[in-house]
Design an enzyme around this catalytic site. Structure first.
Site, short mmCIF file in Angstrom:
data_model
loop_
_atom_site.label_atom_id
_atom_site.label_comp_id
_atom_site.label_asym_id
_atom_site.label_seq_id
_atom_site.Cartn_x
_atom_site.Cartn_y
_atom_site.Cartn_z
N ASP A 32 84.96 -46.42 79.61
CA ASP A 32 86.19 -47.18 79.79
C ASP A 32 86.50 -48.03 78.56
O ASP A 32 85.62 -48.26 77.70
CB ASP A 32 86.04 -48.08 81.03
N ASP A 63 95.26 -45.80 86.53
CA ASP A 63 94.64 -46.50 87.67
C ASP A 63 95.55 -46.43 88.88
O ASP A 63 95.16 -46.77 89.99
CB ASP A 63 94.39 -47.97 87.32
C1 GLA Z 1 89.43 -49.86 84.67
C2 GLA Z 1 89.38 -48.42 85.12
C3 GLA Z 1 89.11 -48.38 86.61
C4 GLA Z 1 87.81 -49.08 86.90
C5 GLA Z 1 87.84 -50.49 86.37
C6 GLA Z 1 86.48 -51.14 86.48
O1 GLA Z 1 90.53 -50.52 85.19
O2 GLA Z 1 90.54 -47.75 84.80
O3 GLA Z 1 89.07 -47.04 87.07
O4 GLA Z 1 86.76 -48.35 86.31
O5 GLA Z 1 88.22 -50.54 85.01
O6 GLA Z 1 86.47 -52.45 86.03
#
Ligand code: GLA
Length: 735
Positions: free
Chosen positions: A476, A546
């Site tokens: 990420d 997301d």
């Molecule tokens: C980001 C990712 C999510 C999740 C969060 C965790 O927003 O896109 O899918 O993994 O971080 O903190």
């Protein structure tokens, strides 16, 4: 005979057979024309009378005997001299150029004039290398051209070499300039968006008022993606007409400029973003630009996307043992637990996930350091002892005992100020000395351009993968840069951070892959903020957003698949109402939306009813049947969803046409409005195909259970949908 051989010239044609397809690179010495042929595409450029490298042709494949040449181009007037009017393949800023330069430099004596002339070339198999040099000063630019034999996708990049004994500052460096012939009807297609709203389609006429697609964020970003498509208004549709498509293989700040020049030609210049860019090129040093890939199809926007998808599968995405593996069905804990992960809770979810056919269980954020919220812990990649008193092993064993592999979330490039790492190394972050350090999601960006940071991260990740049987990392990256300083190096090197950070990120990814060849990686950036051909060369799948609402997702998937391969596009089924927009949708609708890429499940399974489990099991089993078709097939966007009342019909056809998977979804229907039959594409006309529903339910009464490919493509299939959030998935099987 391809080109006339003259006494003074020579023609060199080398062919490279790849899976039956041929690519050819050749040079016609008489006309001084270079030519690349591959797939259905021909690309040609020449050395002009003035020794400039001039674009000649890019489009549908021409006959080998066709005598390709471009006109001698002179200045238009005293205001527009030759350098500005010739559509240069790689224009230096100098000699009267006002169009977008590919390269702009400054020598220490203040001279900033650069005129690049052809010097020599090399033809190799399906590649051409051309050397350009400044007319006076010791600067060499080597242009690399490749053409993919199957798809005709061109790859272009430049190596900029300082042959002198003083440093030269590079203020701007593109990978390539592409030119389209004179036409006033071009339309530029791009994507735009922001967090949880990525991949929205945008378009604009190409005009003398140029358009700049870019990111100044230090990474790819979702405001624009480093991708373009250009079509011809009134001629190009989803199903026919010319379309040019291209994308940069770069995950740092980038820029693609598109404009009509004074002579009416359209120029597309792409590479490093020149904003705040400065690279001090030492004597004998070479700066390599990213590769700018670009393709062409005369089969409309749909075919251009398919060509680009196929190219990515064949030439961009990483292989394991020479193969491109299929995406496993995954479970991810994030939406179910957020930071509240622990051994017992994850084991419980793993038990339930295994029941529906999940193949990869991924624990998301929260497992390390003092990570109980997004305020602390990033940087401290040790397992949290309260949540996992015996380390990760018991959970990994538990997951594996249920027939799944284990994956883990990491965000290596970031640090929370509230962390052991930051307390020990406050100088490791990107910053300007003495200035505030702007936080995004309570975190700062580690300066990967620094060797010590690079080595630290590689060590930590290598250790994690060596000590635990982890088969997958969700990598990420949850903010963009601010105060992009690198105070610990001399001032004239500080802005090299834009290049050196990314090179080191790529180095870490490449090195991890080399040391742990069994591990797969997903590129995530708070959703789809870092998807580009550069990161895709080193990661096995991508997370587009997301936003997991199935209706919003249809729009996101439509935008994303214009550019990138649906096979690596992860999509999850999650809880309803959705956390982003509070929309409630049936579970089957959510499955049909998510099954159009790499299927994932992110629900709180402890809340599911027996009926939910049964529904999920059915769809997961159906997904596994169509998975090779969805992930490797040709995508036809039959009804493209529009903002507002979303209706989407997509079709995936297996490469050998033995199977097709059709998804028809509507956000809502109105009155008793009739729906026209859905006409399939890409099937074998003469073969017979049976049809069945993915959920095992019977077909509508008047629908034949079997018919010819021609019938399904000409007559079509009636898909009667009535109500809100209705959808049907159909599998066509060749008999
Ligand atoms: C980001 C990712 C999510 C999740 C969060 C965790 O927003 O896109 O899918 O993994 O971080 O903190």
């Amino acid at each position: 005979m391809r080109f006339a051989l003259s006494a003074i010239g020579f023609a060199m044609i080398l062919t490279l057979p790849v899976e039956g397809a041929q690519a050819e690179a050749s040079y016609d010495a008489e006309r001084r024309v270079f030519r690349l042929d591959g797939g259905d595409v021909t690309y040609a450029f020449k050395v002009s009378r003035d020794d400039l490298l001039q674009s000649v042709y890019w489009g549908e494949r021409l006959e080998a005997e066709d005598p390709i040449d471009g006109p001698e181009i002179g200045g238009l007037s005293g205001f527009d001299v030759t350098a500005n009017v010739v559509p240069q393949e790689y224009a230096g800023w100098g000699g009267g150029l006002f169009a977008d330069p590919a390269l702009k430099v400054a020598w220490p004596d203040g001279n900033r004039d650069l005129v690049l002339h052809y010097r020599s070339h090399k033809i190799e198999r399906d590649a051409v290398t051309v050397e350009l040099q400044d007319i006076q000063r010791p600067l060499t630019v080597i242009l690399h051209y490749t053409i993919d034999p199957d798809t005709g996708v061109i790859g272009r990049s430049a190596s900029i070499r300082n042959d002198g004994d003083m440093s030269v500052r590079i203020d701007r460096a593109a990978a390539a300039g592409y030119t389209l012939p004179v036409d006033e009807r071009y339309r530029l297609h791009y994507t735009t968006g922001r967090w949880a709203a990525e991949w929205q389609r945008g378009d604009a006429p190409v005009s003398a008022a140029g358009t700049v697609l870019e990111s100044r964020r230090g990474s790819t970003g979702s405001e624009n993606n480093p991708w373009f498509m250009i079509t011809v208004d009134g001629e190009t549709t989803e199903q026919s007409g010319p379309a040019w498509i291209g994308a940069l293989a770069w995950s740092g700040s980038w820029r693609i400029g598109v404009a009509r020049d004074v002579a009416g030609r359209t120029r597309i210049t792409g590479g490093f973003n020149p904003f705040d860019f400065a690279y001090s090129l030492a004597p004998r040093e070479t700066l390599e630009t990213p590769v700018f890939y670009a393709g062409y199809s005369d089969g409309g926007m749909g075919a251009a996307s398919r060509v680009f998808h196929r190219f990515q599968r064949q030439s961009i995405l990483p292989r394991h043992d020479g193969r491109l593996p299929l995406r496993p069905v995954l479970y991810n804990s994030w939406e179910a637990t957020e930071f509240a992960v622990d051994e017992a809770g994850q084991m419980r979810l793993a038990d339930l996930a295994a029941r529906i056919g999940v193949e990869r269980f991924v624990m998301d954020d929260g497992w390390f350091g003092e990570r109980n919220s997004d305020h602390a812990g990033l940087g401290d990649w040790q397992v949290n002892p309260e949540k996992f008193p015996n380390g990760l092993k018991p959970l990994i064993d538990h997951v594996q005992a249920r027939g799944m592999e284990f994956g883990l979330w990491v965000e290596p490039e970031m640090v929370n100020p509230d962390s052991e790492l930051y307390r020990a190394h406050p100088d490791w972050v990107i910053n300007f000395e003495g200035r505030p350090r702007t936080e995004g999601r309570n975190q700062l960006v580690l300066n990967l351009a620094r060797q010590d940071v690079r080595d630290h991260l590689l060590g930590v990740l290598d250790d994690l993968l060596s000590k635990n049987d982890i088969r997958f990392l969700k990598w990420d990256y949850n903010r963009n840069w601010s105060e992009p300083g690198w105070p610990s190096v001399p001032v004239d090197e500080q802005q090299e951070i834009y290049v050196r950070y990314m090179r080191n990120l790529y180095y870490i990814l490449d090195e991890l892959r080399r040391r742990h060849p069994g591990v797969e990686i997903e590129s995530c950036s708070g959703g789809g903020g870092r998807i580009d051909l550069g990161i895709m060369q080193r990661t096995d799948q991508v997370w587009t957003s997301d936003n997991t609402d199935p209706v919003d997702r249809l729009l996101i998937q439509d935008g994303y698949t214009q550019a990138y391969d649906p096979g690596v596009m992860m999509a999850w089924v999650t809880d309803s109402p959705n956390w982003v927009n509070r929309r409630s949708t049936p579970l089957s609708f959510r499955f049909l939306s998510a099954m159009q890429g790499g299927l994932g499940i992110g629900n709180d399974l402890t809340e599911w009813t027996q009926e939910d489990f049964a529904t999920a099991k059915r769809y997961v089993a159906a997904y596994k049947r169509i998975r090779p078709t969805v992930q490797r097939g040709d995508l036809y966007r039959i009804d493209r969803p529009e903002e507002g009342d979303v209706r989407s019909t997509t079709l995936y056809v297996a490469p050998d046409r033995s199977q097709a998977a059709l998804f028809a979804l509507v956000q809502g229907t109105h009155r008793l409005d009739p729906r026209r039959p859905i006409r399939l594409q890409g099937l074998n006309e003469d073969a017979r195909y049976s049809v069945e529903r993915m959920d095992g339910e019977p077909l509508a009464s008047a629908t034949p259970t079997e018919a010819s490919g021609a019938y399904w493509m000409r007559h079509g299939i009636d898909v009667p949908l009535r109500g809100d959030f209705q959808g049907v998935g159909l599998i066509f099987t060749r008999q």
